[in-house]
Motif scaffolding. Structure first.
Motif, PDB file in Angstrom:
ATOM      1  N   ARG A  42       1.210  -0.984   0.235  1.00 39.98           N
ATOM      2  CA  ARG A  42      -0.143  -0.354  -0.020  1.00 39.98           C
ATOM      3  C   ARG A  42       1.046   1.475   0.332  1.00 39.98           C
ATOM      4  O   ARG A  42       0.628   1.832  -1.134  1.00 39.98           O
ATOM      5  CB  ARG A  42      -1.147  -0.299   1.416  1.00 39.98           C
ATOM      6  CG  ARG A  42      -2.175  -1.197   1.199  1.00 39.98           C
ATOM      7  CD  ARG A  42      -3.373  -0.445   2.146  1.00 39.98           C
ATOM      8  NE  ARG A  42      -2.483  -1.062   3.773  1.00 39.98           N
ATOM      9  CZ  ARG A  42      -2.776  -1.225   4.360  1.00 39.98           C
ATOM     10  NH1 ARG A  42      -3.243  -2.557   3.639  1.00 39.98           N
ATOM     11  NH2 ARG A  42      -2.003  -1.807   5.574  1.00 39.98           N
ATOM     12  N   THR A  43       1.761   1.485   0.565  1.00 35.32           N
ATOM     13  CA  THR A  43       2.500   2.448   0.380  1.00 35.32           C
ATOM     14  C   THR A  43       3.278   2.741   0.034  1.00 35.32           C
ATOM     15  O   THR A  43       3.332   3.716  -0.849  1.00 35.32           O
ATOM     16  CB  THR A  43       4.211   2.599   2.082  1.00 35.32           C
ATOM     17  OG1 THR A  43       3.448   1.691   3.260  1.00 35.32           O
ATOM     18  CG2 THR A  43       4.810   3.408   2.146  1.00 35.32           C
ATOM     19  N   LYS A  93       1.832   1.997  -3.035  1.00 35.64           N
ATOM     20  CA  LYS A  93       1.162   2.015  -4.546  1.00 35.64           C
ATOM     21  C   LYS A  93       1.086   3.760  -3.905  1.00 35.64           C
ATOM     22  O   LYS A  93       0.844   4.290  -4.781  1.00 35.64           O
ATOM     23  CB  LYS A  93       0.063   1.651  -4.447  1.00 35.64           C
ATOM     24  CG  LYS A  93       0.134  -0.290  -5.340  1.00 35.64           C
ATOM     25  CD  LYS A  93      -1.031  -0.902  -4.593  1.00 35.64           C
ATOM     26  CE  LYS A  93      -0.712  -2.271  -5.734  1.00 35.64           C
ATOM     27  NZ  LYS A  93      -2.033  -3.507  -5.283  1.00 35.64           N
ATOM     28  N   GLU A  94       0.679   3.867  -2.440  1.00 36.78           N
ATOM     29  CA  GLU A  94       0.513   5.707  -2.565  1.00 36.78           C
ATOM     30  C   GLU A  94       1.263   5.840  -2.562  1.00 36.78           C
ATOM     31  O   GLU A  94       1.019   7.565  -3.201  1.00 36.78           O
ATOM     32  CB  GLU A  94       0.148   5.787  -0.807  1.00 36.78           C
ATOM     33  CG  GLU A  94      -1.100   5.022  -0.105  1.00 36.78           C
ATOM     34  CD  GLU A  94      -1.384   4.335   0.910  1.00 36.78           C
ATOM     35  OE1 GLU A  94      -0.232   5.235   2.130  1.00 36.78           O
ATOM     36  OE2 GLU A  94      -2.510   3.811   1.591  1.00 36.78           O
ATOM     37  N   GLU A 131       3.793   5.687  -4.986  1.00 37.22           N
ATOM     38  CA  GLU A 131       3.457   6.082  -6.811  1.00 37.22           C
ATOM     39  C   GLU A 131       2.480   6.571  -7.097  1.00 37.22           C
ATOM     40  O   GLU A 131       2.941   7.353  -7.924  1.00 37.22           O
ATOM     41  CB  GLU A 131       3.425   4.411  -7.563  1.00 37.22           C
ATOM     42  CG  GLU A 131       3.309   4.326  -9.011  1.00 37.22           C
ATOM     43  CD  GLU A 131       3.581   2.831  -8.801  1.00 37.22           C
ATOM     44  OE1 GLU A 131       3.182   2.761 -10.890  1.00 37.22           O
ATOM     45  OE2 GLU A 131       3.009   2.209  -8.750  1.00 37.22           O
ATOM     46  N   ALA A 132       1.522   6.755  -6.485  1.00 33.05           N
ATOM     47  CA  ALA A 132      -0.630   7.741  -6.760  1.00 33.05           C
ATOM     48  C   ALA A 132       0.698   8.755  -6.877  1.00 33.05           C
ATOM     49  O   ALA A 132       0.142  10.533  -7.421  1.00 33.05           O
ATOM     50  CB  ALA A 132      -1.160   7.584  -5.734  1.00 33.05           C
ATOM     51  N   LYS A 133       1.206   9.509  -5.665  1.00 30.68           N
ATOM     52  CA  LYS A 133       1.576  10.379  -4.936  1.00 30.68           C
ATOM     53  C   LYS A 133       2.582  11.553  -5.855  1.00 30.68           C
ATOM     54  O   LYS A 133       2.465  11.904  -6.333  1.00 30.68           O
ATOM     55  CB  LYS A 133       1.707  10.673  -3.689  1.00 30.68           C
ATOM     56  CG  LYS A 133       1.342  10.644  -2.187  1.00 30.68           C
ATOM     57  CD  LYS A 133       1.696  10.756  -1.338  1.00 30.68           C
ATOM     58  CE  LYS A 133       0.081  10.763   0.085  1.00 30.68           C
ATOM     59  NZ  LYS A 133       0.851  10.372   1.114  1.00 30.68           N
ATOM     60  N   GLN A 134       3.312  10.693  -5.913  1.00 28.46           N
ATOM     61  CA  GLN A 134       4.295  10.607  -7.544  1.00 28.46           C
ATOM     62  C   GLN A 134       3.344  11.192  -8.602  1.00 28.46           C
ATOM     63  O   GLN A 134       3.916  11.995  -8.867  1.00 28.46           O
ATOM     64  CB  GLN A 134       5.758   9.341  -7.478  1.00 28.46           C
ATOM     65  CG  GLN A 134       6.324   9.614  -6.071  1.00 28.46           C
ATOM     66  CD  GLN A 134       7.424   8.093  -6.630  1.00 28.46           C
ATOM     67  OE1 GLN A 134       6.924   6.923  -7.007  1.00 28.46           O
ATOM     68  NE2 GLN A 134       8.734   8.321  -5.642  1.00 28.46           N
ATOM     69  N   LYS A 135       3.113  10.001  -9.193  1.00 29.41           N
ATOM     70  CA  LYS A 135       1.854  10.314 -10.166  1.00 29.41           C
ATOM     71  C   LYS A 135       1.570  11.844 -10.378  1.00 29.41           C
ATOM     72  O   LYS A 135       0.543  12.315 -11.252  1.00 29.41           O
ATOM     73  CB  LYS A 135       1.156   9.174 -10.860  1.00 29.41           C
ATOM     74  CG  LYS A 135       1.978   8.190 -11.223  1.00 29.41           C
ATOM     75  CD  LYS A 135       1.339   6.877 -11.718  1.00 29.41           C
ATOM     76  CE  LYS A 135       1.637   5.643 -11.463  1.00 29.41           C
ATOM     77  NZ  LYS A 135       0.917   4.926 -12.135  1.00 29.41           N
ATOM     78  N   LEU A 136       0.688  12.087  -8.742  1.00 26.62           N
ATOM     79  CA  LEU A 136      -0.149  13.175  -9.088  1.00 26.62           C
ATOM     80  C   LEU A 136       0.804  14.562  -8.779  1.00 26.62           C
ATOM     81  O   LEU A 136       0.431  15.161  -9.154  1.00 26.62           O
ATOM     82  CB  LEU A 136      -0.746  13.247  -7.537  1.00 26.62           C
ATOM     83  CG  LEU A 136      -1.486  14.510  -7.437  1.00 26.62           C
ATOM     84  CD1 LEU A 136      -2.831  14.399  -8.366  1.00 26.62           C
ATOM     85  CD2 LEU A 136      -2.132  14.375  -6.226  1.00 26.62           C
TER      86      LEU A 136
END
Length: 279
Positions: free
Chosen positions: A136-137, A139-140, A142-147
């Motif tokens: 989860r960390t 993925k989170e 990665e999502a934060k980096q993408k955002l």
């Protein structure tokens, strides 16, 4: 006569001690007669010849013992197979302390097994939780980096667009003498007038006033410039070059329209309603 005397001399001398009439236990049991007979026989053997030694049979006791052991083992196996052992409650009695100790050991073993199983499950759950948390960390993150990357890209795009607009604006403004209408449309956005309708109203209004010439002068009134300011010195608040710079004249004319009429279309309607035309 001589033989008799010899036999008489070898005979035992009768004892003079009084004999008891009480019978011995051996005599009462009848064993006395047999022993006496055996003694007599033995004496006769001694008298008549050498006695033969008695043979001792050692194999019989060993064979009997082995047979007894075999019978006992067979009986024990039979009793074990037919659940006969334990039938006699008096033969196998287990104390309460032994039973309690056995139960306690069984419970301890069960608790230990349960604890080990629970500990193993807990470790597996922790590993699974850690792995899931890590996933989860990741993925989170990665999502934060993408955002963050998307936001950064959006900021960069907006900045690039603004820079492009600023450059275009500056080019139009710098070319205001050659194309005052394009410069006016750029400056209209500063007042919130971005529609084509407002732009067209402004074009019609200043076509009627000065035909968009920065040096236009009204011979009768003295009004000057593209917006026909009267007197011309009013435009000085936007620049001392109001007589030669169409950009200064346009800035003053847009300000005047907003303060007096609200927007170019209202000013154009007023201009049309008046005769001679003015605003």
């Amino acid at each position: 006569m001589a033989r008799y005397e010899g036999r008489h001399r070898s005979a035992p001398v009768p004892s003079t001690a009084p004999r008891s009439n009480r019978a011995t236990p051996a005599a009462r049991s009848g064993r006395g007669h047999g022993q006496a007979a055996q003694a007599t026989s033995g004496a006769g053997s001694v008298r008549h010849g050498r006695s033969t030694p008695r043979k001792r049979h050692f194999g019989r006791p060993i064979l009997a013992g082995a047979l007894a052991l075999g019978l006992g083992a067979s009986g024990f196996a039979y009793a074990k197979a037919n659940d006969l052992i334990g039938a006699d409650t008096a033969a196998f009695v287990v104390g309460n302390g032994v039973v309690a100790q056995t139960d306690e050991l069984a419970r301890a073993s069960t608790v230990d097994t349960t604890y080990r199983a629970a500990a193993s499950v807990s470790r597996n759950e922790r590993r699974t939780a850690i792995a899931a948390t890590g996933s989860r960390t990741a993925k989170e993150l990665e999502a934060k980096q993408k955002l963050a990357a998307a936001q950064q890209a959006e900021k960069a795009r907006a900045a690039a667009e603004k820079a492009a607009r600023d450059q275009a604006r500056q080019r139009v403004i710098d070319n205001a003498k050659n194309d005052p209408q394009s410069a006016a449309r750029i400056l209209m956005a500063d007042h919130g007038w971005s529609s084509d309708a407002q732009y067209n109203c402004l074009v019609n209004l200043w076509n009627g006033e000065s035909d968009w010439r920065w040096s236009a002068t009204n011979a009768s009134s003295g009004a000057y410039g593209i917006p026909q300011s009267l007197p011309a010195s009013k435009m000085a608040q936007f620049g001392a070059d109001y007589r030669t710079n169409p950009l200064t004249q346009i800035k003053w004319g847009l300000w005047y329209i907003e303060m007096s009429y609200g927007n170019p279309c209202n000013a154009w309607s007023t201009w049309q309603a008046r005769s001679p035309h003015w605003y």
